[in-house]
Motif scaffolding. Structure first.
Motif, PDB file in Angstrom:
ATOM      1  N   GLY A   1       0.804  -1.218   0.000  1.00 55.50           N
ATOM      2  CA  GLY A   1       0.000   0.000   0.000  1.00 55.50           C
ATOM      3  C   GLY A   1       0.832   1.261   0.000  1.00 55.50           C
ATOM      4  N   GLU A   2       2.081   1.164  -0.479  1.00 52.68           N
ATOM      5  CA  GLU A   2       2.997   2.297  -0.428  1.00 52.68           C
ATOM      6  C   GLU A   2       3.094   3.014  -1.770  1.00 52.68           C
ATOM      7  N   LEU A   3       3.833   4.107  -1.750  1.00 46.90           N
ATOM      8  CA  LEU A   3       4.048   4.931  -2.936  1.00 46.90           C
ATOM      9  C   LEU A   3       5.363   4.510  -3.590  1.00 46.90           C
ATOM     10  N   LEU A   4       5.306   4.208  -4.881  1.00 47.31           N
ATOM     11  CA  LEU A   4       6.490   3.777  -5.622  1.00 47.31           C
ATOM     12  C   LEU A   4       6.880   4.846  -6.631  1.00 47.31           C
ATOM     13  N   GLY A   5       8.148   5.236  -6.606  1.00 43.99           N
ATOM     14  CA  GLY A   5       8.661   6.185  -7.582  1.00 43.99           C
ATOM     15  C   GLY A   5       9.446   5.461  -8.658  1.00 43.99           C
ATOM     16  N   ILE A   6       9.226   5.833  -9.905  1.00 46.29           N
ATOM     17  CA  ILE A   6       9.919   5.165 -11.005  1.00 46.29           C
ATOM     18  C   ILE A   6      10.186   6.165 -12.116  1.00 46.29           C
ATOM     19  N   TYR A   7      11.316   5.963 -12.789  1.00 43.74           N
ATOM     20  CA  TYR A   7      11.665   6.772 -13.955  1.00 43.74           C
ATOM     21  C   TYR A   7      11.526   5.877 -15.187  1.00 43.74           C
ATOM     22  N   PRO A   8      10.442   5.997 -15.940  1.00 44.26           N
ATOM     23  CA  PRO A   8      10.216   5.092 -17.073  1.00 44.26           C
ATOM     24  C   PRO A   8      11.312   5.119 -18.130  1.00 44.26           C
ATOM     25  N   GLU A   9      12.073   6.220 -18.213  1.00 48.01           N
ATOM     26  CA  GLU A   9      13.156   6.280 -19.199  1.00 48.01           C
ATOM     27  C   GLU A   9      14.264   5.276 -18.881  1.00 48.01           C
ATOM     28  N   GLY A  10      14.363   4.871 -17.614  1.00 50.74           N
ATOM     29  CA  GLY A  10      15.339   3.849 -17.235  1.00 50.74           C
ATOM     30  C   GLY A  10      16.695   4.380 -16.835  1.00 50.74           C
ATOM     31  N   THR A  11      16.996   5.625 -17.163  1.00 50.10           N
ATOM     32  CA  THR A  11      18.269   6.240 -16.811  1.00 50.10           C
ATOM     33  C   THR A  11      18.119   7.749 -16.947  1.00 50.10           C
ATOM     34  N   ARG A  12      19.098   8.483 -16.445  1.00 54.04           N
ATOM     35  CA  ARG A  12      19.042   9.937 -16.564  1.00 54.04           C
ATOM     36  C   ARG A  12      19.216  10.378 -18.014  1.00 54.04           C
ATOM     37  N   SER A  13      18.504  11.438 -18.369  1.00 52.99           N
ATOM     38  CA  SER A  13      18.702  12.046 -19.681  1.00 52.99           C
ATOM     39  C   SER A  13      20.072  12.715 -19.702  1.00 52.99           C
ATOM     40  N   HIS A  14      20.846  12.466 -20.739  1.00 53.15           N
ATOM     41  CA  HIS A  14      22.190  13.042 -20.821  1.00 53.15           C
ATOM     42  C   HIS A  14      22.194  14.429 -21.450  1.00 53.15           C
ATOM     43  N   ASP A  15      21.045  14.841 -22.010  1.00 53.35           N
ATOM     44  CA  ASP A  15      21.010  16.129 -22.700  1.00 53.35           C
ATOM     45  C   ASP A  15      19.777  16.969 -22.358  1.00 53.35           C
ATOM     46  N   GLY A  16      19.010  16.541 -21.357  1.00 53.42           N
ATOM     47  CA  GLY A  16      17.861  17.322 -20.926  1.00 53.42           C
ATOM     48  C   GLY A  16      16.576  17.047 -21.681  1.00 53.42           C
ATOM     49  N   ARG A  17      16.626  16.164 -22.685  1.00 54.33           N
ATOM     50  CA  ARG A  17      15.418  15.832 -23.434  1.00 54.33           C
ATOM     51  C   ARG A  17      14.711  14.635 -22.796  1.00 54.33           C
ATOM     52  N   LEU A  18      13.450  14.437 -23.161  1.00 53.87           N
ATOM     53  CA  LEU A  18      12.663  13.325 -22.641  1.00 53.87           C
ATOM     54  C   LEU A  18      12.703  12.176 -23.639  1.00 53.87           C
ATOM     55  N   TYR A  19      13.016  10.980 -23.137  1.00 55.62           N
ATOM     56  CA  TYR A  19      13.179   9.829 -24.017  1.00 55.62           C
ATOM     57  C   TYR A  19      12.048   8.808 -23.843  1.00 55.62           C
ATOM     58  N   LYS A  20      11.999   7.884 -24.748  1.00 58.00           N
ATOM     59  CA  LYS A  20      10.975   6.839 -24.793  1.00 58.00           C
ATOM     60  C   LYS A  20      10.941   6.048 -23.487  1.00 58.00           C
ATOM     61  N   GLY A  21       9.744   5.759 -22.990  1.00 57.39           N
ATOM     62  CA  GLY A  21       9.602   5.034 -21.738  1.00 57.39           C
ATOM     63  C   GLY A  21       9.622   3.526 -21.930  1.00 57.39           C
ATOM     64  N   LYS A  22      10.138   2.832 -20.934  1.00 53.98           N
ATOM     65  CA  LYS A  22      10.106   1.373 -20.937  1.00 53.98           C
ATOM     66  C   LYS A  22       8.789   0.901 -20.321  1.00 53.98           C
ATOM     67  N   VAL A  23       8.327  -0.273 -20.751  1.00 55.72           N
ATOM     68  CA  VAL A  23       6.960  -0.695 -20.425  1.00 55.72           C
ATOM     69  C   VAL A  23       6.807  -1.278 -19.022  1.00 55.72           C
ATOM     70  N   GLY A  24       7.884  -1.371 -18.251  1.00 49.95           N
ATOM     71  CA  GLY A  24       7.779  -1.918 -16.902  1.00 49.95           C
ATOM     72  C   GLY A  24       6.776  -1.174 -16.043  1.00 49.95           C
ATOM     73  N   VAL A  25       6.690   0.139 -16.215  1.00 52.17           N
ATOM     74  CA  VAL A  25       5.741   0.933 -15.430  1.00 52.17           C
ATOM     75  C   VAL A  25       4.310   0.513 -15.738  1.00 52.17           C
ATOM     76  N   ALA A  26       4.036   0.177 -16.996  1.00 52.40           N
ATOM     77  CA  ALA A  26       2.695  -0.266 -17.385  1.00 52.40           C
ATOM     78  C   ALA A  26       2.381  -1.637 -16.787  1.00 52.40           C
ATOM     79  N   VAL A  27       3.367  -2.532 -16.805  1.00 48.23           N
ATOM     80  CA  VAL A  27       3.170  -3.868 -16.222  1.00 48.23           C
ATOM     81  C   VAL A  27       2.811  -3.751 -14.744  1.00 48.23           C
ATOM     82  N   MET A  28       3.551  -2.928 -14.018  1.00 45.82           N
ATOM     83  CA  MET A  28       3.295  -2.773 -12.582  1.00 45.82           C
ATOM     84  C   MET A  28       1.943  -2.134 -12.316  1.00 45.82           C
ATOM     85  N   ALA A  29       1.584  -1.131 -13.116  1.00 44.40           N
ATOM     86  CA  ALA A  29       0.293  -0.464 -12.924  1.00 44.40           C
ATOM     87  C   ALA A  29      -0.861  -1.443 -13.107  1.00 44.40           C
ATOM     88  N   LEU A  30      -0.759  -2.318 -14.112  1.00 48.20           N
ATOM     89  CA  LEU A  30      -1.837  -3.271 -14.376  1.00 48.20           C
ATOM     90  C   LEU A  30      -1.855  -4.403 -13.351  1.00 48.20           C
TER      91      LEU A  30
END
Length: 245
Positions: A111-140
């Protein structure tokens, strides 16, 4: 115990004093019950600024390298990250994604709060990158809402490679919870997982107003490093061919 000592006494007040982050949409984060907070990842500081402003504890999945350093320094670093609500996840090997999902579901099952970065790693240039589907699996699988979050200004405050952050305005913006209950039981459908992840990333993009790149961050980072190495090698070859004076 040490988590709350860091949050309210040792680290949290200092972060709020130095960065004076502006918080928007905090009412979208539920006061109780399991949920996922999915954010962009621009800086090492993200790990600490978001927990500092939330009213409840949040646990992040973090790369295992933070927990495996050698010697006393390594052990102290590992203790600090665990105390700050970080769970180590080995990102190497074929089972890396499944390990992260198992750890995340364990947090949500309490029942806790989970923080996740769907990109999987830090952006090296400040842009937003494609998300990995693990966040969707966990949500479902957990049947929980996803709260999109945008960290704004942390890249300028502490870009990758910078140890000591510089003073820079920071905004932490939370969006309305995303409900994916309409896809219940479809966590094995690749097209559904991709659609959910893209919806989450679009919500983050709307909040952060970053430039979006339809490529995984790790691949983009590796390609950029390869280009830089190639330019350096070319420069060295040209330098060797220049006549000596």
């Amino acid at each position: 115990m040490f988590y709350y000592l860091l949050k309210y006494v040792l680290l949290g007040p200092l972060l709020r004093l130095v960065f004076r982050p502006r918080i928007e949409g905090l009412e979208h984060v539920p006061s109780s019950g399991a949920a996922i907070v999915a954010g962009n990842h621009l800086s090492f500081s993200d790990h600490f600024l978001m927990p500092a402003v939330l009213k409840r504890r949040i646990t992040f999945l973090a790369k295992a390298e933070y927990f495996t350093g050698p010697g006393i320094k390594g052990r102290l670093t590992a203790y600090f990250f665990r105390s700050a609500g970080q769970i180590p996840v080995d990102r190497s090997g074929k089972e890396a994604g499944q390990a992260a999902i198992r750890e995340g579901l364990g947090v949500l099952s309490k029942g806790e709060l989970l923080g996740i970065y769907p990109e999987g790693t830090r952006s090296h240039d400040g842009r937003l990158y494609k998300g990995k589907v693990g966040v969707a699996v966990m949500a479902l699988k957990a049947g929980v809402p996803v709260i999109p979050c945008a960290m704004i200004g942390t890249f300028e405050a502490q870009p990758p490679g910078r140890v000591v952050p510089r003073i820079h305005p920071v905004v932490i913006r939370f969006g309305e919870p995303l409900d994916f209950s309409r896809y219940a039981g479809m966590e094995n459908e690749k097209a559904i997982l991709r659609a959910i992840t893209d919806e989450i990333m679009y919500a983050i993009l709307t909040l952060s107003e970053q430039e979006y790149v339809d490529q995984y961050a790790a691949a983009a980072k590796a390609a950029d490093a390869e280009r830089k190495a190639g330019r350096k090698a070319t420069g060295e070859r040209r330098a060797r061919r220049l006549p000596q004076r």
